[in-house]
Design an enzyme around this catalytic site. Structure first.
Site, mmCIF file in Angstrom:
data_model
loop_
_atom_site.group_PDB
_atom_site.id
_atom_site.type_symbol
_atom_site.label_atom_id
_atom_site.label_comp_id
_atom_site.label_asym_id
_atom_site.label_seq_id
_atom_site.Cartn_x
_atom_site.Cartn_y
_atom_site.Cartn_z
ATOM 1 C CE LYS A 1 8.174 -30.292 4.036
ATOM 2 N NZ LYS A 1 7.319 -30.471 5.201
ATOM 3 C CB SER B 1 6.017 -22.927 -1.969
ATOM 4 O OG SER B 1 7.295 -23.182 -1.451
HETATM 5 N N1 PMP Z 1 7.044 -25.209 0.046
HETATM 6 C C1 PMP Z 1 7.297 -26.388 -0.551
HETATM 7 C C2 PMP Z 1 7.752 -26.399 -1.999
HETATM 8 C C3 PMP Z 1 7.123 -27.588 0.161
HETATM 9 O O1 PMP Z 1 7.374 -28.775 -0.438
HETATM 10 C C4 PMP Z 1 6.663 -27.523 1.510
HETATM 11 C C5 PMP Z 1 6.456 -28.783 2.278
HETATM 12 N N2 PMP Z 1 5.251 -29.438 1.923
HETATM 13 C C6 PMP Z 1 6.389 -26.270 2.083
HETATM 14 C C7 PMP Z 1 6.612 -25.137 1.308
HETATM 15 C C8 PMP Z 1 5.777 -26.098 3.467
HETATM 16 O O2 PMP Z 1 6.451 -26.670 4.533
HETATM 17 P P1 PMP Z 1 5.659 -27.326 5.756
HETATM 18 O O3 PMP Z 1 5.146 -28.668 5.292
HETATM 19 O O4 PMP Z 1 6.656 -27.461 6.870
HETATM 20 O O5 PMP Z 1 4.527 -26.412 6.128
#
Ligand code: PMP
Length: 470
Positions: free
Chosen positions: A58, A289
């Site tokens: 991010k 994630s």
């Molecule tokens: N994994 C994590 C731990 C995140 O915080 C985020 C952002 N919400 C993402 C994946 C996915 O990124 P995006 O919001 O650009 O789809």
């Protein structure tokens, strides 16, 4: 310029120093997986986005979001940045705020780990924790709370990662070119977990422009709405899941589904097992994630069975999840360690009875007869090419007939509804209890195909046969 090709200050004392920490964002390493990907025909590579200064991917979006607010005069010197975040966007915005002299207020859902909330406070932000178990439009949700805080606070502006065009633009300008250059253009597929969708939309768009054959693959947790929308164009109801940062209950403007070639679904248990494997067998200190994205990439690679280069983004680090993914007690309490079988076993245990389905152009009369004949109260509706339309339920048929709105010879098309949960054969049985508390029925899909369904009574049957109920 320093060795990384970025502008640096003209310091004679330290060669190659960046002017601020914001210039140190990006240029993260790519590493090949070895043990976790053993036996696959494809090579899987991971991009270590947790190596960014605030700890996640991010960082790439944050300065673009703030630039956008400044450009439109929404944020003035000393103003306050407000955002709805699951933690990482908050940390990244707080880092930008520290450098540029802003204050921060973040609304986070209560499913976010306390480590991540503590981290936001360490960054100097004010944090408002909001209930997760409410609709996004509910005034108590973290989305609504952030909007309201931005409106009610003097000098405040919403960074708006869910809808700002600056989100995907950031990844179009940084992550996309970096992936292309680092892989020498030999990237065949990019796999990223879908949160706001900004990262995959932006990086995916760039890669497609430079290599049209590249496959852009999103990963969605069981419980989120993206998978069914992408595969079947259907709006389903979201239900609770534990993995943080990915999955959604609405469709953010930051996600352009047209950029995606595939969406793969993973459940919490797979996400967390793979996260632990990445840390313990590959030495990659990543968060939940990341495990989700790699678990999905492995399924993708297995299904294609091709020699190709798959790059997976590891979004954040393990330090946000010590009390969850890396805590055996929490894992056991939530049924993610040891225990029950899978939905596949449950379906097999039900026996080889053919699944009864309806077609969208069936008449109400025909469907009533089928329900009577088989003693069932809801049917999945499946059209040509196995396309899943939704379910038709006895109660809706009854309402349709008694209110006099419809008659027996009409088709059921307008009675098709989406009050079902969608799971995979690999979903653990212990997750089904929560799923079926929220939805009438769980439909089991594999690829585009409906392969089974599970009702509450099926679950009770299975558990009692296994001795799980006493
Ligand atoms: N994994 C994590 C731990 C995140 O915080 C985020 C952002 N919400 C993402 C994946 C996915 O990124 P995006 O919001 O650009 O789809």
């Amino acid at each position: 310029m320093n060795l990384r090709g970025r502008d640096v200050i003209g310091s004679r004392a330290v060669y190659g120093a960046f002017a601020t920490v914001l210039d140190a964002v990006g240029r993260t390493p790519i590493v090949k997986l070895n043990r976790v990907s053993a036996g696959l025909t494809a090579d899987i590579f991971v991009k270590l986005e947790f190596a960014n200064p605030s700890g996640s991917m991010k960082d790439r979006a944050a300065s673009f979001l703030v630039d956008e607010l400044e450009r439109h005069g929404k944020l003035k010197p000393g103003g306050t940045i407000v955002e709805a975040t699951s933690g990482n966007t908050g940390a990244a915005l707080a880092m930008v705020a520290a450098v540029r002299g802003y204050k921060c207020v973040f609304a986070v859902p209560d499913k976010v780990s306390h480590e991540k909330v503590a981290a936001l406070r360490a960054w100097g932000a004010k944090v408002v924790v909001c209930p997760s178990a409410v609709e996004p439009e509910d005034p108590r949700s973290h989305y609504s709370t952030a909007k309201k805080l931005a409106e009610d606070t003097a000098g405040a502006a919403l960074a708006n990662q869910y809808h700002s065009a600056a989100n995907a633009e950031a990844y179009y300008r940084s992550l996309g070119p970096e992936l292309f250059a680092q892989s020498n253009g030999e990237i065949d597929a990019l796999v990223v977990g879908l949160g706001t969708g900004g990262a995959l939309t932006g990086a995916g768009r760039y890669l497609k422009e430079h290599k049209p054959a590249v496959q852009i693959v999103g990963i969605d947790p069981v419980g989120s709405v993206y998978y069914d929308k992408f595969r079947y164009g259907r709006d389903t109801r979201a239900f609770a899941y534990k993995v943080e940062g990915i999955g959604e209950e609405f469709y953010p403007g930051a996600l352009d589904m047209k950029v995606l070639d595939d969406v793969i679904r993973v459940d919490d248990r797979e996400c967390f097992a793979t996260t632990r494997d990445l840390v313990r067998h590959e030495g990659l200190f990543c968060g939940g994630s990341s495990g989700a994205a790699v678990a999905g990439a492995i399924k993708y690679a297995r299904a294609r069975d091709k020699r190709e280069n798959i790059v997976v983004v590891l979004c954040d680090g393990a330090e946000g999840y010590f009390s969850k993914v890396f805590n055996d007690e929490w894992m056991r309490e939530n049924g993610f360690l040891g225990g029950e079988g899978t939905v596949r076993e449950l379906i097999e245990a039900k026996g080889a009875r053919a699944m009864v389905t309806a077609r969208p152009d069936d008449t109400v009369r025909h469907v009533v007869q089928t329900m009577k004949q088989h003693g069932i109260s809801q049917l999945p509706v499946v059209g040509d090419n196995d396309r899943l339309y939704g379910i038709v339920a006895e109660v809706d048929v009854l309402r349709h007939l008694v209110t006099g709105e419809g008659h027996l010879e009409g088709t059921i098309e307008h009675l098709v509804e989406s009050d079902y949960a969608s799971v995979t054969p690999d979903t653990r049985v212990d997750l089904l209890q929560g799923v079926l508390a929220d939805a009438k029925i769980a439909l089991v899909t594999e690829g585009r195909k409906l392969v089974g369904l599970v009702t509450k009574i099926d679950l009770i049957d299975y558990l009692s046969r296994k001795g799980g109920l006493s």
